[in-house]
Design an enzyme around this catalytic site. Sequence first.
Site: not given
Ligand code: PGA
Length: 252
Positions: A95, A162
């Site tokens: 992440h 992401e």
């Molecule tokens: P968020 O987080 O939906 O709060 O933007 C998404 C993620 O980091 O997977």
Amino acid sequence: MKRPLIGTSWKMNMTASQAEAYCRALKPLLADVSDRTLFVLPPFTAIAAAREILAGSNISWGAQEVHPDEEGAHTGDISASMLADLGCTFVEVGHHERRRDYHEDDELIARKVDAIQRWGMTAILCVGESTRLEREQAVAYVLGQLRFLDRFDQGRLVVAYEPAWAIGSGAEPAGVDWVEWIHSAIHERVAGAAGGGVTAPVIYGGSVDLASAGDLVSCPGVDGLFVGRAALNPEVFSAIAHAPLWLPSRPE
Ligand code: PGA
């Protein structure tokens, strides 16, 4: 049609007691969902509480991180075997917040994927550019983060796109055209590595909310959604998980 994968990481939110209440509320809300794979990733301290409530339901659980080694002198870390023993199906790695806060690189993240797969779990490998870039640059950045893809078992892999600029409060989800473009490049890379075998699904995360979920999950090349803060409310997560698909998704 691919079976969409809809999941959430709670990040550093919810105690074990809050997780228990959340799962108790969520389970009946999602009981009617049979055409999607659903999962929640609580913090380590709440995984057992989630398992207690969700065992036998249509909602899988998992973890947000793992150490690449099997066991040993790694104070404060958690191994893949510990997560497998808790019945985890999915384990997230790579992440943006981990890459940023702990300087994790692709090589370390790949070793975590290896550990997860060794223990029969599915790795959710997050990729995404850290700042806004032009399309070609963004594709090159993301494909660079997939440099170790060839060694993974794609039957136990999910790629989560992401982009860092779309994550967290104050951000907005990436537009569907952008998502379609990047996902198509990821699918091409994934298919190349699979050589005709099973290919990993590619899901989108970053500010997914109720307003954007339907368009995003229907977007060609999007095999599911990875939800952060919007899913901290079980009713909102349930509504997102029920978002209708209004375009045929990518054929298998
Ligand atoms: P968020 O987080 O939906 O709060 O933007 C998404 C993620 O980091 O997977």
